[in-house]
Design an enzyme around this catalytic site. Structure first.
Site, PDB file in Angstrom:
ATOM      1  N   ASN A   1      29.738  -4.675  -9.541  1.00  0.00           N
ATOM      2  CA  ASN A   1      28.251  -4.367  -9.094  1.00  0.00           C
ATOM      3  C   ASN A   1      27.414  -3.941  -9.913  1.00  0.00           C
ATOM      4  O   ASN A   1      27.325  -2.920 -10.370  1.00  0.00           O
ATOM      5  CB  ASN A   1      28.593  -3.350  -7.771  1.00  0.00           C
ATOM      6  CG  ASN A   1      27.234  -3.296  -7.140  1.00  0.00           C
ATOM      7  OD1 ASN A   1      26.441  -3.710  -7.464  1.00  0.00           O
ATOM      8  ND2 ASN A   1      27.341  -2.030  -5.985  1.00  0.00           N
TER       9      ASN A   1
ATOM     10  N   LYS B   1      24.313  -3.414  -9.788  1.00  0.00           N
ATOM     11  CA  LYS B   1      23.086  -2.769  -9.218  1.00  0.00           C
ATOM     12  C   LYS B   1      21.892  -3.200  -9.969  1.00  0.00           C
ATOM     13  O   LYS B   1      21.686  -4.024 -10.459  1.00  0.00           O
ATOM     14  CB  LYS B   1      23.427  -0.998  -9.414  1.00  0.00           C
ATOM     15  CG  LYS B   1      24.780  -0.987  -8.732  1.00  0.00           C
ATOM     16  CD  LYS B   1      25.141   0.586  -8.531  1.00  0.00           C
ATOM     17  CE  LYS B   1      26.620   0.775  -7.700  1.00  0.00           C
ATOM     18  NZ  LYS B   1      26.952   1.965  -7.464  1.00  0.00           N
TER      19      LYS B   1
ATOM     20  N   HIS C   1      26.635  -2.108   1.256  1.00  0.00           N
ATOM     21  CA  HIS C   1      26.831  -1.116   0.069  1.00  0.00           C
ATOM     22  C   HIS C   1      26.331   0.373   0.694  1.00  0.00           C
ATOM     23  O   HIS C   1      25.245   0.535   1.097  1.00  0.00           O
ATOM     24  CB  HIS C   1      26.397  -1.494  -1.049  1.00  0.00           C
ATOM     25  CG  HIS C   1      26.740  -0.487  -2.165  1.00  0.00           C
ATOM     26  ND1 HIS C   1      26.163   0.518  -2.494  1.00  0.00           N
ATOM     27  CD2 HIS C   1      27.917  -0.867  -3.129  1.00  0.00           C
ATOM     28  CE1 HIS C   1      26.782   1.070  -3.808  1.00  0.00           C
ATOM     29  NE2 HIS C   1      27.826   0.262  -3.929  1.00  0.00           N
TER      30      HIS C   1
ATOM     31  N   GLU D   1      24.682   2.215  -0.919  1.00  0.00           N
ATOM     32  CA  GLU D   1      23.359   2.710  -1.361  1.00  0.00           C
ATOM     33  C   GLU D   1      22.209   1.726  -0.234  1.00  0.00           C
ATOM     34  O   GLU D   1      21.259   2.423  -0.042  1.00  0.00           O
ATOM     35  CB  GLU D   1      22.906   2.345  -2.766  1.00  0.00           C
ATOM     36  CG  GLU D   1      23.605   3.222  -3.747  1.00  0.00           C
ATOM     37  CD  GLU D   1      24.546   2.668  -4.862  1.00  0.00           C
ATOM     38  OE1 GLU D   1      23.775   1.570  -5.344  1.00  0.00           O
ATOM     39  OE2 GLU D   1      25.145   3.269  -5.464  1.00  0.00           O
TER      40      GLU D   1
ATOM     41  N   GLU E   1      34.820   1.881  -0.225  1.00  0.00           N
ATOM     42  CA  GLU E   1      34.277   2.801  -1.133  1.00  0.00           C
ATOM     43  C   GLU E   1      33.747   4.168  -0.595  1.00  0.00           C
ATOM     44  O   GLU E   1      32.760   4.238   0.119  1.00  0.00           O
ATOM     45  CB  GLU E   1      33.051   1.944  -1.803  1.00  0.00           C
ATOM     46  CG  GLU E   1      33.141   0.656  -2.109  1.00  0.00           C
ATOM     47  CD  GLU E   1      31.979   0.411  -3.072  1.00  0.00           C
ATOM     48  OE1 GLU E   1      32.402   0.210  -4.242  1.00  0.00           O
ATOM     49  OE2 GLU E   1      30.858  -0.162  -2.471  1.00  0.00           O
TER      50      GLU E   1
ATOM     51  N   GLY F   1      29.932   6.552  -8.216  1.00  0.00           N
ATOM     52  CA  GLY F   1      28.912   6.831  -9.340  1.00  0.00           C
ATOM     53  C   GLY F   1      29.025   8.608  -9.763  1.00  0.00           C
ATOM     54  O   GLY F   1      28.253   8.945 -10.451  1.00  0.00           O
TER      55      GLY F   1
ATOM     56  N   SER G   1      33.992   4.749  -8.830  1.00  0.00           N
ATOM     57  CA  SER G   1      34.355   5.399 -10.172  1.00  0.00           C
ATOM     58  C   SER G   1      35.641   4.701 -10.655  1.00  0.00           C
ATOM     59  O   SER G   1      36.483   5.561 -11.348  1.00  0.00           O
ATOM     60  CB  SER G   1      34.544   7.059 -10.119  1.00  0.00           C
ATOM     61  OG  SER G   1      33.129   7.409 -10.046  1.00  0.00           O
TER      62      SER G   1
HETATM   63  P1  PGA Z   1      30.844   3.145  -9.450  1.00  0.00           P
HETATM   64  O1  PGA Z   1      30.186   2.353  -8.276  1.00  0.00           O
HETATM   65  O2  PGA Z   1      32.162   2.336 -10.029  1.00  0.00           O
HETATM   66  O3  PGA Z   1      29.788   3.249 -10.400  1.00  0.00           O
HETATM   67  O4  PGA Z   1      31.330   4.484  -8.889  1.00  0.00           O
HETATM   68  C1  PGA Z   1      30.941   1.353  -7.594  1.00  0.00           C
HETATM   69  C2  PGA Z   1      30.049   0.864  -6.258  1.00  0.00           C
HETATM   70  O5  PGA Z   1      29.057   1.442  -5.944  1.00  0.00           O
HETATM   71  O6  PGA Z   1      30.352  -0.253  -5.947  1.00  0.00           O
END
Ligand code: PGA
Length: 248
Positions: free
Chosen positions: A11, A13, A95, A97, A165, A171, A211
């Site tokens: 992803n 983003k 997601h 976000e 997730e 993140g 992460s």
């Molecule tokens: P991350 O993000 O690996 O940076 O924690 C995962 C995601 O948002 O799908």
């Protein structure tokens, strides 16, 4: 180990430009990738066409969001029909976000899931609890409720991947432990068994995100109910290759 094909989504983003994504694509195109893994990269919508034209066909591409109807007066949105028209086969929906920065409701996410599947676009459907929900002991309630809204909108599970997730792990560098992730994945599979069918519970890939790195992926990938990953930050780095090859 199960017969479910290992699935690794990147992803990206809202990151990268033609130059840096071009470098990343070159790294992926020339890497030795485990044939047993299905790999899909989620690109910013403005670069979907560019990425699809450059990325080797053995790697899939996903949009990171889309709308719930084919076309019309919806300024700024893109539709599954447009995504398919660019040769893209997947979309990430729900997601954290989208849910927590842009305020998307379970209901809207469900409608998007239904419309994407009707238009033959594969869906990586994301669910996960916030830190305060985990601390309050409501993780299961939250992820079951989110899964129910998704499940109510799925007729054929063949094109659905469920991504667990935990919001507190995204993140933050704070990965769920293999036991924490496995526990939720196992419960989600049980929920699917009770509420959908044995066959779906056995066949749907449930992937973990939050992460994930080259350093922690092998231990996570060894868990019985973890069928792959959705990777944010590390998917922009060469270590994404190590994550794809976590079961090699
Ligand atoms: P991350 O993000 O690996 O940076 O924690 C995962 C995601 O948002 O799908």
């Amino acid at each position: 180990m199960s017969s479910r094909k290992f699935f690794v989504g990147g992803n990206w983003k809202m990151n990268g430009d033609k130059e840096t994504l071009g470098d990343l694509i070159m790294t992926l195109n020339t890497a030795s990738l485990n044939d047993e893994a299905e790999v899909v990269c989620g690109a910013p919508s403005i670069y979907l066409d560019y990425v699809r034209s450059k990325l080797d066909q053995r790697i899939g591409v996903a949009a990171q969001n889309c709308y719930k109807v084919p076309k019309g007066a919806f300024t700024g949105e893109i539709s599954p029909a447009m995504i398919k028209d660019c040769g893209i086969d997947w979309v990430i929906l729900g997601h954290s976000e989208r849910r927590h920065v842009f305020g998307e409701s379970d209901e809207l996410i469900g409608q998007k899931v239904a419309h994407c599947l009707e238009n033959d676009l594969g869906v990586i459907a994301c669910i996960g609890e916030k830190l305060e929900e985990r601390e309050a002991g409501t993780t299961e309630d939250v992820v079951f409720e989110q899964t129910k809204v998704i499940a109510d909108n799925v007729k054929d599970w063949a094109r659905v991947v469920l991504a667990y997730e935990p919001v507190w792990a995204i993140g933050t560098g704070k990965t769920a432990t293999p036991d924490q992730a496995q526990e939720v994945h196992e419960k989600l599979r049980e929920w699917l068994r009770e509420n959908v069918s044995d066959a779906v519970a056995g066949s749907v890939r449930i992937i973990y995100g939050g992460s994930v790195t080259g350093g922690n992926c092998k231990e996570l990938a060894a868990q019985a109910d973890i069928d792959g990953f959705l990777v944010g930050g590390a998917s922009l780095k060469p270590e994404f290759v190590d994550i794809i090859n976590a079961r090699s």
